[in-house]
Scaffold this active site. Structure first.
Site, mmCIF file in Angstrom:
data_model
loop_
_atom_site.group_PDB
_atom_site.id
_atom_site.type_symbol
_atom_site.label_atom_id
_atom_site.label_comp_id
_atom_site.label_asym_id
_atom_site.label_seq_id
_atom_site.Cartn_x
_atom_site.Cartn_y
_atom_site.Cartn_z
ATOM 1 N N GLU A 255 0.811 -1.199 0.000
ATOM 2 C CA GLU A 255 0.000 0.000 0.000
ATOM 3 C C GLU A 255 0.862 1.275 0.000
ATOM 4 O O GLU A 255 1.774 1.423 0.817
ATOM 5 C CB GLU A 255 -0.933 -0.022 1.232
ATOM 6 C CG GLU A 255 -1.846 1.182 1.376
ATOM 7 C CD GLU A 255 -2.751 1.401 0.182
ATOM 8 O OE1 GLU A 255 -3.397 0.434 -0.263
ATOM 9 O OE2 GLU A 255 -2.818 2.551 -0.307
ATOM 10 N N THR A 299 -5.853 1.666 -5.428
ATOM 11 C CA THR A 299 -5.483 0.252 -5.246
ATOM 12 C C THR A 299 -6.171 -0.628 -6.277
ATOM 13 O O THR A 299 -5.559 -1.534 -6.857
ATOM 14 C CB THR A 299 -5.902 -0.260 -3.852
ATOM 15 O OG1 THR A 299 -5.414 0.626 -2.875
ATOM 16 C CG2 THR A 299 -5.360 -1.654 -3.589
ATOM 17 N N HIS A 414 -1.439 3.138 4.699
ATOM 18 C CA HIS A 414 -2.439 3.923 3.961
ATOM 19 C C HIS A 414 -2.610 5.283 4.626
ATOM 20 O O HIS A 414 -2.559 5.384 5.852
ATOM 21 C CB HIS A 414 -3.790 3.181 3.962
ATOM 22 C CG HIS A 414 -4.768 3.712 2.955
ATOM 23 N ND1 HIS A 414 -5.380 4.939 3.098
ATOM 24 C CD2 HIS A 414 -5.219 3.195 1.792
ATOM 25 C CE1 HIS A 414 -6.172 5.142 2.058
ATOM 26 N NE2 HIS A 414 -6.098 4.099 1.251
ATOM 27 N N ASP A 473 1.436 0.072 -4.877
ATOM 28 C CA ASP A 473 0.257 0.221 -5.748
ATOM 29 C C ASP A 473 0.119 1.620 -6.347
ATOM 30 O O ASP A 473 -0.314 1.787 -7.476
ATOM 31 C CB ASP A 473 -1.038 -0.222 -5.033
ATOM 32 C CG ASP A 473 -1.351 0.557 -3.766
ATOM 33 O OD1 ASP A 473 -0.490 1.317 -3.281
ATOM 34 O OD2 ASP A 473 -2.478 0.392 -3.245
ATOM 35 N N HIS A 474 0.516 2.647 -5.584
ATOM 36 C CA HIS A 474 0.389 4.035 -6.069
ATOM 37 C C HIS A 474 1.104 4.941 -5.083
ATOM 38 O O HIS A 474 1.610 4.475 -4.066
ATOM 39 C CB HIS A 474 -1.079 4.451 -6.209
ATOM 40 C CG HIS A 474 -1.892 4.153 -4.981
ATOM 41 N ND1 HIS A 474 -1.819 4.901 -3.831
ATOM 42 C CD2 HIS A 474 -2.752 3.140 -4.703
ATOM 43 C CE1 HIS A 474 -2.615 4.382 -2.919
ATOM 44 N NE2 HIS A 474 -3.189 3.296 -3.406
HETATM 45 C C1 GP9 Z 1 -9.134 -0.591 0.823
HETATM 46 C C2 GP9 Z 1 -7.787 -0.434 0.248
HETATM 47 C C3 GP9 Z 1 -7.421 1.005 0.034
HETATM 48 O O1 GP9 Z 1 -9.685 -1.842 0.795
HETATM 49 O O2 GP9 Z 1 -7.560 -1.241 -0.832
HETATM 50 O O3 GP9 Z 1 -7.707 1.466 -1.203
HETATM 51 P P1 GP9 Z 1 -7.095 2.838 -1.762
HETATM 52 O O4 GP9 Z 1 -7.749 3.957 -1.001
HETATM 53 O O5 GP9 Z 1 -5.612 2.822 -1.532
HETATM 54 O O6 GP9 Z 1 -7.461 2.831 -3.184
HETATM 55 MN MN MN Z 2 -3.869 1.753 -2.160
#
Ligand code: GP9
Ligand code: MN
Length: 658
Positions: A255, A299, A414, A473-474
């Site tokens: 994340e 994500t 996150h 992921d980002h």
């Molecule tokens: C929530 C998680 C976060 O289930 O995958 O998503 P994001 O906000 O990073 O897109």
């Molecule tokens: Mn994410």
């Protein structure tokens, strides 16, 4: 009685009563039946008021009529709205989700409900129709008398009030959850903020748009995309093709992890010592010019790209709007190679509509939050902390038939990057922004979780025959925090530098294969062909926009979702061309070729996604997904750590998003 009579003699008394009764009932149902995760006064307020606008609106239609007809129309409208609410209650009891248009029309989920519908109903549910009975009694006992038609002027006002109430509701909701309608993270959020009926209306509008685009599309529309992707096909490096044949695969979505964190130190200590050690692990490929390419779906967009080698959409998340499409995703491709697929994620399955989308991607199993111990000490922010999640997951992972294709979606790193005090064992950064400072601590926590996970994999014996793909992921730090981030990085973050910061780490660990640091430029869309080639799966017959990162012929053009592009020599950002790595502005013609490629690739990919064009495409030997055979209903027989759905109260009480 005289007071009641006096009230009822008002010309619009029954309208007001119907609105108030339905409003109150809806609120009671929200509280009793749905787990909406209310965690602030504003959210409570919005939950209380959100049924009003649609009640004013729908009952308003009865006001066009007069006399008995008008009164009975109130009853009918109330009954229909109650029935819809109740259908959602029953559906939610089973699926932990709300009814959507595709669900109704495809009978897919309803079919699954089958005989269990009766079992999901309770005798006390009759109270959910009490308001309809009250309205009938008022009419039958002549307490409510037939009245005249409402004057046009007043009628107009009723609808203006209904719409205004909705707009105020939406405005307040957007303050609490920016991007609510554009990103639409979760149906639970839409119901929590806007109400069940407004959610349904929104869903009808969205689904109509989606199916209109789908309806006009034909197989001819696929020709350009097919030609484009086939002519851009990158053949694999023969020495690596099939080197991981038959091995398990574990994907790990790290994340919000950006590449600048790798080898970065705070107070002389490495933020990610474990990942740093992997950059020179003998069996690991580490890619240091690898970029995320996500749009608003964050994500979920990353997941989408990695498994489909298609681009995400410029608005919203493919997971949310196109889950009914046909896909030819990695889990399904690998099914014909004998793989079982599963996802592990410490949030609930409705987030990003994963419960629907994973079926379309062909995932066999989905271990969401219901399967984990979501007690307070194990959860924070968006769900389960990474350390207990990976630890508990081992029991499930060990039971999967092999070879498996498993995906882990981590959460602890996150936004807003919070940890419980007792989980902090790393210094915060020293910028003027708490969020940036904490980012190093949560990244460190995730790194430790990964180290523990690797140790568990080694102990279980899985490590030696499992390919592990780990990717950021980002971005974690958004552009509005660049002033603070620049303090940590010691350089000004210009638009050019900001684009370079979109690098995220990618690691591919392949047992028995000599790894290295790969400097090739690439992005998330390139991972699928890279992995499939390692597994010995030929990708020529699939429609894919990515290019094998380990192939000597890898195409080094990285389109971003906003149309910017990066290549080893140039970066095209906000319509300006820069030369790499000095960031000097150069003539736009240097970026033209890459930018043309990006435009074509993005628009052709969009055409496929919007038109659901893969339904017209049959890759050789590929068996399409049969979604009716997949469901992620909580299975108590395999559950080890989770409470049953009925007991879980933490559902969706997840925090703010950036
Ligand atoms: C929530 C998680 C976060 O289930 O995958 O998503 P994001 O906000 O990073 O897109
Ligand atoms: Mn994410």
């Amino acid at each position: 009685m005289t007071n009641l009579k006096k009230c009822m003699s008002q010309p619009h008394a029954l309208y007001v009563i119907a609105v108030v009764l339905l409003w109150l009932k809806t609120y009671i149902v929200y509280r009793i039946e749905f787990r909406l995760g209310i965690d602030s006064i504003l959210q409570t307020f919005l939950l209380v008021v959100n049924p009003i606008s649609s009640a004013l609106f729908f009952f308003g239609f009865a006001l066009f009529f007069k006399g008995h007809l008008k009164n009975w129309l109130f009853v009918l409208i109330d009954f229909l709205l109650s029935l819809w609410l109740y259908a959602n209650v029953v559906y939610y009891r089973f699926f932990d989700d709300f009814i959507t248009v595709p669900v109704v029309f495809q009978h897919k989920n309803f079919g699954e409900l089958g005989d269990s519908v009766l079992a999901l109903m309770k005798p006390s549910d009759v109270f959910y129709f009490l308001d309809t009975v009250v309205l009938m009694v008022l009419i039958l006992f002549k307490v409510a008398q037939p009245k005249e038609k409402m004057p046009k002027r007043l009628l107009k006002r009723v609808f203006i009030i209904a719409v205004s109430v909705f707009l105020i509701n939406l405005g307040l909701a957007e303050i609490d959850r920016p991007g609510l309608l554009t990103r639409t993270f979760d149906r639970n959020y839409l119901v929590k903020y806007l109400g069940i009926n407004n959610f349904t209306l929104y869903d009808i509008i969205k689904s109509t748009q989606v199916s209109a685009q789908r309806a006009v599309a034909s197989s001819n529309d696929l020709v350009d995309a097919e030609n484009f992707t086939k002519s851009n096909y990158t053949p694999p490096e023969p020495a690596l093709f099939g080197k991981a044949k038959g091995m398990n695969v574990i994907y790990i979505s790290m994340e919000s992890l950006q590449n600048f964190v790798i080898n970065y130190k705070v107070d002389g200590q490495e933020v990610t010592p474990f990942l740093n050690s992997l950059t020179h692990d003998p069996n690991t490929f580490y890619f240091d010019n690898f970029f995320h390419q996500v749009g608003q779906g964050k994500t979920s967009d990353a997941e989408f790209m990695l498994e489909n080698s298609l681009y995400p959409l410029s608005q919203g998340s493919v997971f949310m709007t196109q889950a009914q499409n046909t896909f030819q995703a990695a889990p399904q491709i690998l099914k014909s190679e004998g793989y079982t697929s599963a996802v592990f994620h410490g949030n609930y399955k409705t987030f990003w509509n994963r419960d629907e989308m994973y079926r379309a991607l062909g995932y066999d199993k989905f271990f969401d939050a219901s399967y984990f111990d979501m007690s307070d000490e194990n959860t924070i922010n968006y769900g389960m902390k990474d350390k207990p999640m990976v630890q508990e997951s081992m029991a499930y992972l060990n039971q999967l038939p092999q070879p498996f294709y498993a995906k882990y979606i981590l959460l602890s790193n996150h936004f807003p990057f919070e940890l419980d005090e007792w989980d902090v064992d790393f210094p915060a950064g020293h910028t003027d922004d708490k969020v940036v400072n904490q980012y190093f601590q949560t990244a460190h926590y995730m790194d430790e979780a990964l180290r523990e996970f690797f140790a568990d994999l080694k102990a279980s014996g899985l490590y030696d025959h499992t390919v592990i793909v780990m990717y950021g992921d980002h971005y974690g730090i958004s552009p509005d925090r660049y002033d603070s981030l620049s303090q940590a990085l010691g350089e000004e973050i210009t638009p050019y530098v900001g684009a370079q910061l979109q690098r995220v780490p990618l690691f591919i660990h392949v047992p028995g294969v000599q790894g290295r640091t790969v400097h090739e430029y690439g992005g998330e869309v390139d991972v699928r062909p890279t992995l499939l080639h390692l597994l010995g799966v030929d990708t020529k017959d699939f429609i894919a926009f990515g290019s094998d990162l380990l192939s000597p012929q890898h195409r080094q053009i990285v389109p971003f979702r906003n149309g910017d592009v990066i290549t080893p020599s140039y970066s095209y950002i906000d319509e300006k061309c820069y030369s790499n790595p000095n960031g000097e502005v150069v003539d736009n013609r240097y970026c033209e070729k890459a930018s043309e490629y990006a435009k074509d690739a993005l628009s052709l990919s969009d055409k496929i996604v919007y038109g659901d064009l893969l339904r017209f495409y049959k890759p050789k030997g590929f068996k399409p997904v049969d979604v009716s055979k997949i469901n992620y209903k909580f299975d108590p027989s395999i559950n080890i750590y989770g409470k049953t759905n009925d007991q879980s109260d933490a559902h969706n009480s997840m925090n703010e998003d950036e």
